[in-house]
Structure formats: C-alpha cells, structure tokens
Design an enzyme around this catalytic site. Structure first.
Site, short mmCIF file in Angstrom:
data_model
loop_
_atom_site.label_atom_id
_atom_site.label_comp_id
_atom_site.label_asym_id
_atom_site.label_seq_id
_atom_site.Cartn_x
_atom_site.Cartn_y
_atom_site.Cartn_z
N GLU A 20 12.99 3.76 0.56
CA GLU A 20 12.26 4.17 1.78
C GLU A 20 13.13 4.05 3.04
OE1 GLU A 20 9.21 5.46 1.43
OE2 GLU A 20 9.26 5.07 -0.72
N PHE B 63 0.85 -1.19 0.00
CA PHE B 63 0.00 0.00 0.00
C PHE B 63 0.88 1.25 0.00
CE2 PHE B 63 -2.24 3.38 2.33
CZ PHE B 63 -3.35 3.53 1.50
N GLY B 64 0.65 2.15 -0.96
CA GLY B 64 1.38 3.42 -1.02
C GLY B 64 0.44 4.58 -0.74
N TYR B 65 0.92 5.56 0.03
CA TYR B 65 0.07 6.71 0.39
C TYR B 65 0.77 8.04 0.14
CZ TYR B 65 3.14 6.32 4.36
OH TYR B 65 4.28 6.23 5.13
N GLY B 66 2.04 8.01 -0.27
CA GLY B 66 2.80 9.24 -0.53
C GLY B 66 3.34 9.19 -1.94
N SER B 67 4.66 9.31 -2.06
CA SER B 67 5.24 9.28 -3.40
C SER B 67 4.99 7.95 -4.10
CB SER B 67 6.74 9.57 -3.35
OG SER B 67 7.42 8.52 -2.69
C1 SIN Z 1 4.54 5.89 0.58
O1 SIN Z 1 4.44 6.59 -0.43
O2 SIN Z 1 3.75 4.93 0.78
C2 SIN Z 1 5.60 6.11 1.61
C3 SIN Z 1 6.07 7.51 1.73
C4 SIN Z 1 6.76 8.06 0.51
O3 SIN Z 1 7.62 7.37 -0.07
O4 SIN Z 1 6.45 9.20 0.10
#
Ligand code: SIN
Length: 187
Positions: A98, A23-27
């Site tokens: 990460e 699951f990704g929530y940012g980049s």
């Molecule tokens: C993410 O995107 O899930 C982790 C935070 C990031 O890499 O911005």
C-alpha cells in the site's frame, strides 16, 4: 510523499504479541495475500469509497497511473468492506503493498452483529503525490479501461472489487456505475 512505507512503519507503536484489526475496502477485500487470524465483514462510518487515487505501482505506471480506490470523508455515510485480524508483523508486507500514498489511520469498526472494535485502515488523502481526485464516472471508466500495471489490468481491479462487494451483499453505486460504463465500453 510518493512512498509511504517508512512513514507507516513509524506511525503506530504496535506490540508484536497483540493482534490488530485491519479494515479493507478495495483490493484488500478480494486479495488477501497475507496470513490472518480471522476475517469478518465490517463497516466504518463517515467515509465513502472513491476511485480517486492514482496507482503508479500496481494498476498503472508513474507515466500512466491507473485509478484505484481510497476513502473520502463523508459524514453520515457508511463504507462496508472486510476486516482481518492480523499480527503486526504482517504490516511489513502490507506497508509495501500500500506504499503508493496510503497511510495507516486508526478507526472504529462495526461488525454485522453490532460489535465494535478499534482497527487500522489504509487511506490515501488528497495531499498525497499520487492523488488524482474527482472525475465523472464515465471518465473514470475510460481511464480504467486504458490502464495497466505490474499487478495486472486496472479493469480487473474494478471488476474483482465489484464482484467481491456483490458477494458481501454491499451496494456501492459509485463502483457499480463505473463497472457498468466499463462493461458498456467493452461491448
Ligand atoms: C484497501 O483495499 O483497503 C486499500 C486500497 C487497495 O489496496 O485497493
């Protein structure tokens, strides 16, 4: 712990032949620089996205860290993002990307059709060495406007995330307020 890559490698006993959901929530929503088998909008419960994590290696430097998102526990809240089905070898790249404080954590994911799966998510908790913590949204916008790192400007990270969330029809007031203050400061 400033580099979490080794700890992440040890954390999960993943079978090379068994793909997993990430699951990704940012980049990770807008920059999928890795191979994946499937990509689906998804959400996780009990968390909110916050620009409370420092970035020493992508959107800032060790002397002048930028601000990027992490997840903060918030019972009853839902965080929407993007899930990727990946083969475990992809974690070699992702753990490096990460490495600045994020640890892989197991989480249930929900898809729009109501289907549920177990997955992994990178979370940078308050005890990591790069954590910056809470600040007001205008302060966070000023901080982001002044930060740059090897992956580009911190403003670009924020604007791309806000745009990706709009494309997913996700309203995230924290992200959109910071975007608003940043754009106002640039006027
Ligand atoms: C993410 O995107 O899930 C982790 C935070 C990031 O890499 O911005």
């Amino acid at each position: 712990m400033l580099n979490t890559a080794d700890e992440n490698r040890r954390r999960h006993d993943l079978h090379p032949d068994h793909p997993v959901w990430l699951f990704g929530y940012g980049s990770l929503i807008y920059k999928a620089d890795f191979p994946y088998l499937a990509r689906r909008p998804a959400s996780i419960s009990g968390w909110v996205r916050r620009f409370w994590q420092g970035s020493h290696d992508h959107r800032g430097t060790p002397d002048k860290p930028g601000r990027v998102v992490t997840l903060i526990e918030a019972p009853g809240m839902v965080c929407a993002g993007m899930a990727y089905r990946i083969t475990p070898d992809v974690f070699e790249h992702l753990d490096h990307r990460e490495k600045n404080g994020y640890l892989r954590v197991t989480t249930p994911l929900s898809f729009a059709d109501g289907q549920h799966e177990q997955g992994l998510v990178y979370i940078a908790t308050a005890d990591n060495a790069a954590f910056l913590g809470e600040a007001s949204e205008p302060q966070i916008a000023d901080h982001i406007a002044a930060s740059h790192g090897p992956s580009g400007s911190n403003a670009e990270y924020l604007l791309q995330l806000a745009e990706a969330l709009r494309q997913l029809d996700v309203v995230d007031e924290h992200v959109f307020h910071i975007e608003h203050y940043l754009l106002r400061a640039c006027d």
